[in-house]
Design an enzyme around this catalytic site. Sequence first.
Site, PDB file in Angstrom:
ATOM      1  N   CYS A 223      -3.936 -29.277  32.698  1.00 22.53           N
ATOM      2  CA  CYS A 223      -4.659 -30.167  33.279  1.00 22.53           C
ATOM      3  C   CYS A 223      -5.775 -30.731  32.553  1.00 22.53           C
ATOM      4  O   CYS A 223      -6.547 -31.626  32.857  1.00 22.53           O
ATOM      5  CB  CYS A 223      -5.131 -29.868  34.754  1.00 22.53           C
ATOM      6  SG  CYS A 223      -3.824 -29.262  35.816  1.00 22.53           S
ATOM      7  N   HIS A 302     -11.597 -22.813  24.480  1.00 20.37           N
ATOM      8  CA  HIS A 302     -10.315 -22.156  24.428  1.00 20.37           C
ATOM      9  C   HIS A 302     -10.461 -20.713  24.644  1.00 20.37           C
ATOM     10  O   HIS A 302     -10.666 -20.032  23.538  1.00 20.37           O
ATOM     11  CB  HIS A 302      -9.400 -22.647  23.532  1.00 20.37           C
ATOM     12  CG  HIS A 302      -7.892 -22.410  23.572  1.00 20.37           C
ATOM     13  ND1 HIS A 302      -7.193 -21.449  24.068  1.00 20.37           N
ATOM     14  CD2 HIS A 302      -6.917 -23.507  23.475  1.00 20.37           C
ATOM     15  CE1 HIS A 302      -5.824 -21.660  24.173  1.00 20.37           C
ATOM     16  NE2 HIS A 302      -5.844 -22.855  23.763  1.00 20.37           N
ATOM     17  N   HIS A 387     -24.184 -37.634  37.396  1.00 19.66           N
ATOM     18  CA  HIS A 387     -22.701 -37.808  38.171  1.00 19.66           C
ATOM     19  C   HIS A 387     -21.900 -36.687  37.731  1.00 19.66           C
ATOM     20  O   HIS A 387     -21.764 -36.516  36.396  1.00 19.66           O
ATOM     21  CB  HIS A 387     -22.229 -39.078  38.165  1.00 19.66           C
ATOM     22  CG  HIS A 387     -23.008 -40.152  38.665  1.00 19.66           C
ATOM     23  ND1 HIS A 387     -23.525 -40.443  39.648  1.00 19.66           N
ATOM     24  CD2 HIS A 387     -23.607 -41.122  37.930  1.00 19.66           C
ATOM     25  CE1 HIS A 387     -24.051 -41.449  40.008  1.00 19.66           C
ATOM     26  NE2 HIS A 387     -24.455 -41.952  38.786  1.00 19.66           N
ATOM     27  N   HIS A 391     -12.686 -31.605  37.802  1.00 19.68           N
ATOM     28  CA  HIS A 391     -11.071 -31.709  38.073  1.00 19.68           C
ATOM     29  C   HIS A 391     -10.733 -31.247  39.297  1.00 19.68           C
ATOM     30  O   HIS A 391     -11.134 -29.906  39.853  1.00 19.68           O
ATOM     31  CB  HIS A 391     -10.515 -30.669  36.762  1.00 19.68           C
ATOM     32  CG  HIS A 391      -9.208 -30.458  37.311  1.00 19.68           C
ATOM     33  ND1 HIS A 391      -8.382 -31.593  37.381  1.00 19.68           N
ATOM     34  CD2 HIS A 391      -8.343 -29.522  37.165  1.00 19.68           C
ATOM     35  CE1 HIS A 391      -7.006 -30.971  37.527  1.00 19.68           C
ATOM     36  NE2 HIS A 391      -7.115 -29.659  37.497  1.00 19.68           N
ATOM     37  N   HIS A 420      -8.681 -35.116  48.278  1.00 13.52           N
ATOM     38  CA  HIS A 420      -8.145 -35.419  49.653  1.00 13.52           C
ATOM     39  C   HIS A 420      -7.311 -36.961  49.548  1.00 13.52           C
ATOM     40  O   HIS A 420      -6.195 -36.810  50.444  1.00 13.52           O
ATOM     41  CB  HIS A 420      -9.297 -35.783  50.525  1.00 13.52           C
ATOM     42  CG  HIS A 420      -8.924 -36.251  52.151  1.00 13.52           C
ATOM     43  ND1 HIS A 420      -8.625 -37.446  52.569  1.00 13.52           N
ATOM     44  CD2 HIS A 420      -8.888 -35.162  53.178  1.00 13.52           C
ATOM     45  CE1 HIS A 420      -8.276 -37.230  53.686  1.00 13.52           C
ATOM     46  NE2 HIS A 420      -8.433 -36.036  54.224  1.00 13.52           N
ATOM     47  N   ASN A 424      -4.159 -33.259  43.334  1.00 17.43           N
ATOM     48  CA  ASN A 424      -4.309 -32.912  42.070  1.00 17.43           C
ATOM     49  C   ASN A 424      -3.531 -33.597  41.242  1.00 17.43           C
ATOM     50  O   ASN A 424      -2.146 -33.465  41.189  1.00 17.43           O
ATOM     51  CB  ASN A 424      -3.925 -31.409  41.874  1.00 17.43           C
ATOM     52  CG  ASN A 424      -4.085 -31.009  40.517  1.00 17.43           C
ATOM     53  OD1 ASN A 424      -4.422 -31.789  39.657  1.00 17.43           O
ATOM     54  ND2 ASN A 424      -4.270 -29.490  40.116  1.00 17.43           N
TER      55      ASN A 424
END
EC number: 2.3.1.-
Length: 507
Positions: A223, A302, A387, A391, A420, A424
């Site tokens: 992702c 990582h 802002h 994720h 919502h 995802n």
Amino acid sequence: MTSVNVKLVYHYIITNFFYLCFFPLTAIVAGKASRLTTNDLHHFYYSYLQHNLIPITLLFAFTVFGSVLYIITRPKPVYLVDYSCYLPPPHQKASVSKVMDIFYHLRKADPSLNVACDDSSWLEFLRKIQERSGMGDETYVPAGLLEVPPRKTFSASREESEQVINGAIETLFKNTKVNPKEIGILVVNSSIFNPTPSLSAMVVNTFKLRSNIRSFNLGGMGCSAGAIAIDLAKDLLHVHKNTYALVVSTENITDHIYAGDNRSMMVSNCLFRVGGAAILLSNKPRERRRSKYELVHTVRTHAGADDMSYRCVIQEDDESGKNGVSLSKDITTVAGRAITINMSTLGPLVLPISEKILFFLSLIGKKLMKDKIKNLYVPDFKLAIDHFCIHAGGRLVIDVLEKNLGLAPIDVEASRSTLHRFGNTSSSSIWYELAYIEAKGRMKKGNKVWQIALGSGFKCNSAVWVAIRNVKASTNSPWEDCIDRYPVNIDSDDSAKPETRVQNGSS
């Protein structure tokens, strides 16, 4: 005076310390200069400048040379001209009940499973996850999975990716009026589904991109691959001048769906939904005028060298040979570590000097008094960032970051609303969130936005952008028809409480 006010005063003094000292010093120097006579200036010239003319000339020459060299060799700015988030057709909307129905028919169509004698506890397990996920009843699923029985085939997977990728790019080209032949760099990321020819080759074929394009296809990167793709495009734009880079971020749900009995693999079925984004970047100076943002920083972390981090999200076969993505119970711990490392790298790049001083003092104090100071000072990123696009991997991810970063509800509103409304959508979720902020009219000139992406490996990647102007929502924004309904009131214990009943395949 409250502690909050004290901190604000401290932050103001430290941040503006140079100016607070500069103006009084300027006044003092100006006062002394006003009292200088012509004789004083002649004395200064003959006693100092004449004897040090060569060093002064060399210093001036080196200053000019260094300034020119810096201007020539510094990386050119990378601009975000515009981006487009894919909005599936209305008939692909799926309520929680509909998603449960898909799970039932998927298992029913599997000849290795006897659904009639099947333990129904898995349905209750999935139902609870769905209800507590933070997702509403208007997320989207692939067209193939809406069929009865669900069509989980290679061709259905390809159709889904083509629909999402082509739809997002078509809208982007329509909005920007850029000729596809002008694209010099192409980066496509899709973690699970990687056919041959590649998805990047599919884009080249569909939109007839030029033959010398620098094309890249990122697979298996989870992702957080959307931020990785941006970082790669940025590096390429620093090398290849006067061009455009097209970045496409998506994930394939058809190929991702799991129909077995392993509950750690069932969880991903409840979270992932259809979505994708196409982003147009450029290093052309003339594009600054119409671009939305300039890329300020990218930071990649990582943690794959650690075995627990590497295995916390992994694609593998279950006990019966069915393929799926397993989510470990250690994922929260792993994510927390990766986020901490990423923030510690990003912090010095974006935080004001006042927060750097407090963090440094906290670090010294912890080393000197280990027993008394257990936790390091957490910098206030809201002093540097306007802002946040966290994720939308799940409700727990957003909750943890909200707490650890000391964010207010409005700071995570874009993430919760995206989860919502769209679920995802993997690597593209940070773009739906940015589109939400724009649709609300909150993005002002000079505002900084931080995109935080988490993914398998385990990785945490960040991108920080600064708004070049007051940014409005683009045409065909995914929030056009629903922004007035958000934010929604999500209960703290049971985010979405639909009346879900699944009996004999009916929901």
